[in-house]
Each structure stands twice: as structure tokens, then as C-alpha cells.
Motif scaffolding. Structure first.
Motif, PDB file in Angstrom:
ATOM      1  N   ALA A   1       0.613  -0.975   0.235  1.00  0.00           N
ATOM      2  CA  ALA A   1      -0.149  -0.056  -0.223  1.00  0.00           C
ATOM      3  C   ALA A   1       0.681   1.226  -0.013  1.00  0.00           C
ATOM      4  CB  ALA A   1      -0.583  -0.317   1.413  1.00  0.00           C
ATOM      5  N   GLU A   2       2.844   1.587   0.424  1.00  0.00           N
ATOM      6  CA  GLU A   2       2.960   2.389   0.716  1.00  0.00           C
ATOM      7  C   GLU A   2       4.324   2.720   0.092  1.00  0.00           C
ATOM      8  OE1 GLU A   2       5.179   2.783   4.050  1.00  0.00           O
ATOM      9  OE2 GLU A   2       5.490   1.328   4.760  1.00  0.00           O
ATOM     10  N   ILE A   3       4.019   1.439  -0.980  1.00  0.00           N
ATOM     11  CA  ILE A   3       5.555   0.848  -2.015  1.00  0.00           C
ATOM     12  C   ILE A   3       5.393   2.810  -3.229  1.00  0.00           C
ATOM     13  CG2 ILE A   3       4.403  -0.466  -3.529  1.00  0.00           C
ATOM     14  CD1 ILE A   3       7.977   0.023  -2.895  1.00  0.00           C
ATOM     15  N   ASN A   4       4.269   3.035  -3.662  1.00  0.00           N
ATOM     16  CA  ASN A   4       4.212   3.590  -4.712  1.00  0.00           C
ATOM     17  C   ASN A   4       3.920   4.654  -4.357  1.00  0.00           C
ATOM     18  OD1 ASN A   4       4.358   1.982  -7.304  1.00  0.00           O
ATOM     19  ND2 ASN A   4       2.262   1.235  -6.710  1.00  0.00           N
ATOM     20  N   ASN A   5       3.926   5.095  -2.794  1.00  0.00           N
ATOM     21  CA  ASN A   5       3.483   6.812  -2.410  1.00  0.00           C
ATOM     22  C   ASN A   5       5.015   6.716  -1.901  1.00  0.00           C
ATOM     23  OD1 ASN A   5       2.199   8.819  -1.715  1.00  0.00           O
ATOM     24  ND2 ASN A   5       2.442   8.180   0.761  1.00  0.00           N
ATOM     25  N   ARG A   6       5.445   6.083  -1.402  1.00  0.00           N
ATOM     26  CA  ARG A   6       6.890   6.596  -1.335  1.00  0.00           C
ATOM     27  C   ARG A   6       8.019   6.445  -2.823  1.00  0.00           C
ATOM     28  NH1 ARG A   6       9.925   2.453   3.749  1.00  0.00           N
ATOM     29  NH2 ARG A   6      11.287   5.178   3.482  1.00  0.00           N
ATOM     30  N   LEU A   7       7.891   5.765  -3.375  1.00  0.00           N
ATOM     31  CA  LEU A   7       8.696   5.489  -4.775  1.00  0.00           C
ATOM     32  C   LEU A   7       8.517   7.135  -4.948  1.00  0.00           C
ATOM     33  CD1 LEU A   7       8.302   2.269  -5.984  1.00  0.00           C
ATOM     34  CD2 LEU A   7      10.454   3.746  -4.405  1.00  0.00           C
ATOM     35  N   TYR A   8       7.175   7.857  -5.902  1.00  0.00           N
ATOM     36  CA  TYR A   8       6.848   8.371  -6.639  1.00  0.00           C
ATOM     37  C   TYR A   8       6.378  10.027  -5.706  1.00  0.00           C
ATOM     38  CZ  TYR A   8       7.091   4.636  -9.575  1.00  0.00           C
ATOM     39  OH  TYR A   8       7.555   3.157 -10.022  1.00  0.00           O
ATOM     40  N   THR A   9       5.852  10.158  -4.921  1.00  0.00           N
ATOM     41  CA  THR A   9       4.933  11.009  -4.203  1.00  0.00           C
ATOM     42  C   THR A   9       6.269  11.696  -3.281  1.00  0.00           C
ATOM     43  OG1 THR A   9       2.927  10.288  -4.724  1.00  0.00           O
ATOM     44  CG2 THR A   9       3.331  11.620  -3.269  1.00  0.00           C
ATOM     45  N   LEU A  10       6.550  10.837  -1.840  1.00  0.00           N
ATOM     46  CA  LEU A  10       7.231  11.345  -0.642  1.00  0.00           C
ATOM     47  C   LEU A  10       9.055  11.019  -1.362  1.00  0.00           C
ATOM     48  CD1 LEU A  10       5.819   9.203   2.052  1.00  0.00           C
ATOM     49  CD2 LEU A  10       5.640  11.534   1.853  1.00  0.00           C
ATOM     50  N   LYS A  11       9.360  10.136  -2.033  1.00  0.00           N
ATOM     51  CA  LYS A  11      10.751   9.963  -2.990  1.00  0.00           C
ATOM     52  C   LYS A  11      11.566  10.168  -1.945  1.00  0.00           C
ATOM     53  CE  LYS A  11       9.362  12.442  -7.359  1.00  0.00           C
ATOM     54  NZ  LYS A  11       9.580  13.896  -7.973  1.00  0.00           N
ATOM     55  N   ASN A  12      10.930   8.792  -1.190  1.00  0.00           N
ATOM     56  CA  ASN A  12      11.878   8.735   0.306  1.00  0.00           C
ATOM     57  C   ASN A  12      12.415   7.041   0.176  1.00  0.00           C
ATOM     58  OD1 ASN A  12       9.607   7.401   0.877  1.00  0.00           O
ATOM     59  ND2 ASN A  12       9.770   8.518   2.915  1.00  0.00           N
ATOM     60  N   LEU A  13      12.355   6.780  -1.116  1.00  0.00           N
ATOM     61  CA  LEU A  13      12.834   5.629  -0.788  1.00  0.00           C
ATOM     62  C   LEU A  13      13.265   5.147  -2.452  1.00  0.00           C
ATOM     63  CD1 LEU A  13      12.387   2.618   0.508  1.00  0.00           C
ATOM     64  CD2 LEU A  13      10.873   2.331  -1.317  1.00  0.00           C
ATOM     65  N   PRO A  14      14.841   5.153  -2.289  1.00  0.00           N
ATOM     66  CA  PRO A  14      15.896   6.190  -3.088  1.00  0.00           C
ATOM     67  C   PRO A  14      15.795   4.872  -3.698  1.00  0.00           C
ATOM     68  CG  PRO A  14      16.877   6.112  -1.254  1.00  0.00           C
ATOM     69  CD  PRO A  14      15.736   5.816  -1.038  1.00  0.00           C
ATOM     70  N   VAL A  15      15.994   3.151  -3.611  1.00  0.00           N
ATOM     71  CA  VAL A  15      16.466   1.882  -3.435  1.00  0.00           C
ATOM     72  C   VAL A  15      15.465   0.830  -3.787  1.00  0.00           C
ATOM     73  CG1 VAL A  15      17.928   0.294  -4.457  1.00  0.00           C
ATOM     74  CG2 VAL A  15      19.097   2.630  -3.680  1.00  0.00           C
ATOM     75  N   ALA A  16      14.777   0.290  -4.319  1.00  0.00           N
ATOM     76  CA  ALA A  16      13.638  -0.973  -4.245  1.00  0.00           C
ATOM     77  C   ALA A  16      13.499  -1.916  -5.167  1.00  0.00           C
ATOM     78  CB  ALA A  16      12.512   0.131  -4.024  1.00  0.00           C
ATOM     79  N   ILE A  17      13.250  -3.401  -4.452  1.00  0.00           N
ATOM     80  CA  ILE A  17      12.538  -4.557  -6.046  1.00  0.00           C
ATOM     81  C   ILE A  17      11.309  -4.351  -6.368  1.00  0.00           C
ATOM     82  CG2 ILE A  17      12.950  -6.791  -6.288  1.00  0.00           C
ATOM     83  CD1 ILE A  17      15.728  -5.826  -5.352  1.00  0.00           C
ATOM     84  N   THR A  18      10.793  -4.191  -7.604  1.00  0.00           N
ATOM     85  CA  THR A  18       9.112  -3.787  -7.646  1.00  0.00           C
ATOM     86  C   THR A  18       9.438  -3.550  -8.943  1.00  0.00           C
ATOM     87  OG1 THR A  18       7.528  -1.914  -7.570  1.00  0.00           O
ATOM     88  CG2 THR A  18      10.113  -1.191  -7.903  1.00  0.00           C
TER      89      THR A  18
ATOM     90  N   ALA B   1      11.784  14.601 -16.871  1.00  0.00           N
ATOM     91  CA  ALA B   1      12.383  15.069 -14.915  1.00  0.00           C
ATOM     92  C   ALA B   1      10.642  14.701 -14.597  1.00  0.00           C
ATOM     93  CB  ALA B   1      13.509  16.643 -15.841  1.00  0.00           C
ATOM     94  N   LYS B   2       9.793  15.808 -15.301  1.00  0.00           N
ATOM     95  CA  LYS B   2       8.330  15.104 -14.237  1.00  0.00           C
ATOM     96  C   LYS B   2       7.515  13.960 -14.972  1.00  0.00           C
ATOM     97  CE  LYS B   2       8.407  20.144 -13.987  1.00  0.00           C
ATOM     98  NZ  LYS B   2       7.236  21.383 -14.209  1.00  0.00           N
ATOM     99  N   GLY B   3       8.443  12.700 -15.452  1.00  0.00           N
ATOM    100  CA  GLY B   3       8.108  11.776 -16.016  1.00  0.00           C
ATOM    101  C   GLY B   3       7.173  11.710 -14.215  1.00  0.00           C
ATOM    102  N   SER B   4       6.191  10.375 -14.056  1.00  0.00           N
ATOM    103  CA  SER B   4       4.998  10.472 -12.776  1.00  0.00           C
ATOM    104  C   SER B   4       5.972   9.478 -12.359  1.00  0.00           C
ATOM    105  CB  SER B   4       4.029   9.918 -13.848  1.00  0.00           C
ATOM    106  OG  SER B   4       3.468   8.946 -14.270  1.00  0.00           O
ATOM    107  N   ALA B   5       6.482   8.437 -12.886  1.00  0.00           N
ATOM    108  CA  ALA B   5       7.047   7.662 -12.249  1.00  0.00           C
ATOM    109  C   ALA B   5       8.889   7.219 -12.359  1.00  0.00           C
ATOM    110  CB  ALA B   5       7.246   6.036 -12.782  1.00  0.00           C
ATOM    111  N   ASN B   6       9.071   9.083 -11.996  1.00  0.00           N
ATOM    112  CA  ASN B   6      10.449   9.318 -11.821  1.00  0.00           C
ATOM    113  C   ASN B   6      10.846  10.490 -10.321  1.00  0.00           C
ATOM    114  OD1 ASN B   6      13.433  10.482 -12.313  1.00  0.00           O
ATOM    115  ND2 ASN B   6      12.567  11.265 -14.080  1.00  0.00           N
ATOM    116  N   ALA B   7      10.961   9.682  -9.451  1.00  0.00           N
ATOM    117  CA  ALA B   7      11.539  10.666  -8.062  1.00  0.00           C
ATOM    118  C   ALA B   7      12.717  11.133  -8.527  1.00  0.00           C
ATOM    119  CB  ALA B   7      11.205   9.382  -7.101  1.00  0.00           C
ATOM    120  N   SER B   8      13.659  11.453  -9.484  1.00  0.00           N
ATOM    121  CA  SER B   8      14.729  12.146  -9.772  1.00  0.00           C
ATOM    122  C   SER B   8      14.903  13.719  -9.410  1.00  0.00           C
ATOM    123  CB  SER B   8      15.518  11.455 -10.326  1.00  0.00           C
ATOM    124  OG  SER B   8      15.823  11.415 -11.667  1.00  0.00           O
TER     125      SER B   8
END
Length: 534
Positions: free
Chosen positions: A412-429, A447-454
Motif C-alpha cells: 500500500a505504501e510502496i508507490n507513495n514512497r517511490l513517486y510521491t514522498l520520494k524517500n525510498l531511493p532504491v527498491a525492488i519492484t 524530469a517530470k515523469g510520473s514514475a521518475n522520482a529523481s
């Protein structure tokens, strides 16, 4: 080694997954609804009182198509929001709320269907589409702003025509873009009434089903409503998404507890066995998909801001072995984020870049300043499938000098942490991907891609993707996309593992399932005509 890590026995299965490419280059001429409507089904054969009970992904968190960042939600949102253009299971673009579309010089024109109403009784028209697209371009939390940045203005020459004034060509992308969130038009009345909270507790569209209730990230329930414009081809009383499951999906279908379940590809043997045992209780479909499992990286955070470290990680993966062992031989080793059957994939240039080579990986780490290797915390999704994948990758990369400390994260939290909070820099997904390779590359590497946290683009990719999006021929689109793909992989901005096969199991009385899907993109119950047999 891998079988010990996974803690279970895998029986290799040879699966005849077709790799025939489907051309999704947008048609430029007008497309008419009259030529695409499916033939009516004899109503006497349909049980229209039945609701479809299914398990697939982790439910819906945000029902606003403009601000929702979780890609998997789109599969359920289309039950509420019919799209401007539909994408059929066989890859065809056909009319939805737009009856036809065409290119007008550098602009793009949509001709809307008349007589459509939203679920709150308000009329669907050009003004509603205009309001949606303006909001999608300007909302501070919009996940669509990048995709629509080429649109300078949105005009409504008449109540059922929308003209997009473009600052750059998008002829190759705009049609398919409107098969997803950009084409999901909410009631402007409902959006205005809810304000910034729209989509949190309710949603109003013009799709086949109206929202009933949901528990965020758990379940989702919708029912039929009387005013739907295409009721002739809607045959379910409603849909109950009962949440995610990683075990016992096949048994739940066989027992009658659910009617449909999206499975992981590793469960193919289980589905095959169940069908052989009792084909009256279960059937299944499997097919290639655009989804790929990956080691997700935020390439602006150390140590993966160093290209040598990223390249070392590429060399640390034996993708063929991982695909075979972890998917019952149904997955396809991924050397790019684009699928092997994608017309945007350049197998000759890309597939040979990173052969499994732990010695070379160690040498690159030493060259990058890490002669003793690297230890890094890595997100691991808390379910059986991703635990197995994560532990297998952890064991494999160890030989190349990478020590992965796996940290559990809920689905439930993986996408939020990857793409919204951006506080999970490495994950296996895994990433769902798009049938249009240009949209996959835009989402992941601009740069502003919905699945790009960088927050930054892969150097040089913006120009190539803009050229591709504006091309009106398949040859030119593919040329620019292949160059963009090569940039991504030469710089090791993507660490794909394998492309998942889509697998679903279902009650044989449920008719219309023609292909397999993943647990994210777990079924098409709008573009495909589905129903229960009496």
C-alpha cells in the motif's frame, strides 16, 4: 542457489508466449465509431444480475485521475470514468467518449459523442473535456502535466468538438494518451463541489459503473447506473475488487469464493494443474505484458548517482536465470524497460550491453571508488512474490560486490514512497509500462515523469522523445524511440530484470477474457465485452 533462496521447488514450464509486435502508432485520419462497435450478444445467454468478484492489486487510494500517482489505480478508475479513446485487448484504438479524432495541421481535434451524461446527471460536452484538460495541465499535483505540456491551448469550436493547439507535434502519442488518465473526464460539477478533496471519498464520471464505496488501498466497489451511454455492451451488475492476494488465488476461484484473480507468472503451473483437474471450475489466460520487474533507482542519490556504480549493478544480474526460476519460465529477460515485442525496442543495440559478469561489475565498483563493494538499504514489498524476487536478487548481486539490506515496505505504501514522498531511493519492484513505448520512456526518464522520482531527465532524452511524439509515421517514431532507449541503457538509468507474463484465472462462466494480465494491469472489463453465462 536461487532455489534455496526462494524456499520452494519450481517446475520449468515452456510457454508459447507470442512476441508478435502490435503497432500502436496513432492513426492520423478520423476514426468512426460506426465501424468499431462489437456485435450484440444474445441477452438470453447473459446473467445480468451477477457482480464480478475479483482479486488483483491493492485497491484505490486516490480516485482523481489527475492527481493519483499509483499507476495500478487506472485499471479500476476506468470503471467509473469511460475514456475519450479506448484501447482494446488486441491493441486497437477505438472510439470511447470521443467518436472520432484527427490531426489538423499541428493540432489535434476530438469529436465527442453526443447524448452522454455524467453519473450526477450533468451533461458531458466539450466544456467538460476542456475543464478536465486545463486542470490536468495546471493542478500542482497533476501526474499528467508532463504528458500534456505540448498543449498550448484547448479550444471548443462547438459543444462537441475539442481542438488542442500544440506547441510541438504529438500526433504519435495523443490518441493513446487519451486511453488512460488523460482521457478519464470527471464531472466538472463534482470536481467544483469537492474542491481540493475531489477523489478522496467519491468520484463521478461517465463510465459504465458508479462508485459505491472503498477502503483506501484495500477494496473497491462499483455498480451499474441507468444513464450509461453504452449500456448495450455492459453486462455486469457491478464489480467488487476484494483486495490483493499473493496466495490461494487459484483455490479461491475453484471454490467459487471469487470469479476472477490476477496471478503472478510464477503461479502458472498451479493454474494449469487446476484446469486439468476441473475445467468446469477454472480457466486461465497468459500473455506477454509491458510490465517489468526492476531494481528501481533514484539516480540523483549516492551511490547510484555514479554511472559506474549503476553499470556495475547491470552486470551483476543474470536475468535469464532469474526469469526462469522466478516465473516458471514464463517471464522474458529484460535488457530494457521496453518489452522485447515493442516496436520501440532495439534488440541489436541494447540486449548485448550488459551480459552477466560479476568480475566486470567488481572492477567497475573499484573504478568508482568502492574496491570493497557497496552496502545499501533496498525496499522490499511485503508479499511472497516480491520477497522471493528481492531475496534472489540480494543473493545474486552479492557476488558482484553489492550488499543489499532488504527493508520491508507494504504494498500500500510502496508507490507513495517511490513517486510521491520520494524517500525510498532504491527498491525492488515492478513498473506497469504502457502499450506505447514513448509514454513509458516519458514517465520513467523525463524530469517530470510520473514514475521518475529523481527530478531530472536522462541527458539528451527530452529532444528525442519530443521528436518521436511528433512523428506521424511508424518508422520515424521507432527511430527516435530506439535512440532514446539506447541513451537510457548506456547510462544505466534503468535496471530491468524481466518482463512479466500476465496471468489470470477465472470462473469458466465468466466470458470475454482473451488474454492474461498482471496483478497491476489485471483486466479489461470495459473495452472487452465481458459477461456471465446463464
Amino acid at each position: 542457489m536461487l532455489k534455496k533462496v526462494l524456499g520452494r521447488k519450481f517446475v520449468p514450464v515452456v510457454v508459447g508466449l507470442s512476441l508478435m509486435a502490435v503497432s500502436l502508432v496513432a492513426p492520423i485520419s478520423s476514426v468512426s465509431a460506426k465501424d468499431t462497435a462489437p456485435k450484440p450478444i444474445d441477452p438470453k445467454t447473459i446473467d445480468a444480475t451477477r457482480r464480478l468478484r475479483l482479486i488483483g492489486t491493492n485497491g484505490v487510494q486516490q480516485m482523481d485521475p489527475v492527481t493519483g500517482a499509483v499507476t495500478c489505480e487506472a485499471e479500476m478508475l476506468r470503471w467509473i470514468y469511460d475514456t475519450l479513446i479506448r484501447l482494446t485487448p488486441d491493441g486497437k484504438l477505438v472510439p470511447g467518449l470521443a467518436e472520432s479524432w484527427e490531426r489538423d495541421g499541428k493540432n489535434f481535434v476530438l469529436h465527442l459523442r453526443k447524448g452522454v451524461i455524467f453519473q450526477d446527471g450533468t451533461k458531458f460536452n466539450a466544456a467538460a473535456v476542456q475543464a478536465h484538460l486545463v486542470r490536468a495541465k495546471t493542478h500542482p499535483k497533476s501526474v499528467l502535466a508532463t504528458s500534456l505540456k505540448a498543449v498550448d491551448a484547448i479550444e471548443t469550436p462547438d459543444p462537441f468538438t475539442v481542438k488542442l493547439i500544440l506547441n510541438e507535434g504529438r500526433a504519435g502519442v495523443l490518441p493513446i494518451l487519451f486511453t488512460d488518465r488523460a482521457g478519464m473526464v470527471p464531472s466538472p460539477k463534482a470536481v467544483a463541489a469537492a474542491g481540493t478533496s475531489y477523489g478522496a471519498t467519491s468520484a463521478v464520471g461517465a463510465g459504465p459503473y458508479k462508485y459505491d464505496k472503498h477502503v483506501s488501498a484495500v477494496d473497491f466497489h462499483v455498480s451499474t447506473w441507468k444513464g450509461y451511454w453504452d449500456a448495450e455492451h455492459r453486462h455486469l451488475a457491478g464489480i467488487d475488487m476484494l483486495g490483493s492476494a499473493t496466495e490461494l488465488q487459484v483455490q479461491r476461484v475453484v471454490s467459487g469464493d471469487v470469479d476472477y484473480a490476477a496471478l503472478k507468472d510464477v503461479q502458472l503451473t498451479e493454474a494449469m494443474t487446476a484446469k486439468v483437474a476441473d475445467k468446469k471450475k477454472l480457466d486461465y489466460r497468459i500473455a506477454p505484458t509491458d510490465q517489468y520487474s526492476e531494481i528501481y533507482l533514484n539516480w540523483n542519490i549516492a551511490p547510484f548517482n555514479n554511472v559506474l556504480v549503476r553499470q556495475a549493478l547491470e552486470y551483476s544480474l543474470d536475468r535469464t536465470t532469474l526469469a526462469a526460476v522466478l516465473s516458471a519460465n514464463s517471464a522474458i529477460p529484460a535488457f530494457s524497460p521496453l518489452a522485447a515485442n515493442s516496436w520501440g525496442h532495439d534488440a541489436k543495440a541494447v540486449d548485448s550491453l550488459y551480459k552477466y559478469d560479476p568480475v566486470k561489475a567488481k572492477a567497475l565498483l573499484a573504478q568508482a571508488g568502492f574496491p570493497n563493494g557497496i552496502t545499501v538499504d533496498v525496499g522490499m514489498i511485503q508479499n511472497t512474490y516480491y520477497v522471493a524476487l528481492s531475496e534472489a536478487v540480494q543473493a545474486m548481486v552479492k557476488a558482484s560486490g553489492f550488499t543489499f539490506n532488504l527493508k520491508s515496505v507494504t504494498g500500500a505504501e510502496i508507490n507513495n514512497r517511490l513517486y510521491t514522498l520520494k524517500n525510498l531511493p532504491v527498491a525492488i519492484t515492478a513498473y506497469r509500462g504502457s502499450p506505447d513505448p514513448g509514454l513509458t520512456l516519458e514517465a520513467k526518464f523525463m524530469a517530470k515523469g510520473s514514475a521518475n522520482a529523481s527530478g531530472s531527465s536522462v541527458p539528451g532524452i527530452d529532444t528525442l522523445l519530443i521528436k518521436s511524439a511528433g512523428a506521424t509515421s511508424a518508422t520515424l517514431r521507432a527511430k527516435w524511440l530506439k535512440e532514446a532507449e539506447l541513451l537510457v541503457m548506456q547510462g544505466a538509468y534503468s535496471i530491468p530484470i524481466y518482463h512479466n507474463a500476465g496471468l489470470v484465472a477465472f470462473n469458466p462462466k465468466f466470458v470475454g477474457t482473451v488474454k492474461g494480465y498482471t496483478t497491476c494491469q489485471f483486466g479489461d472489463f470495459v473495452s472487452a465485452e465481458v459477461y456471465f453465462k446463464k
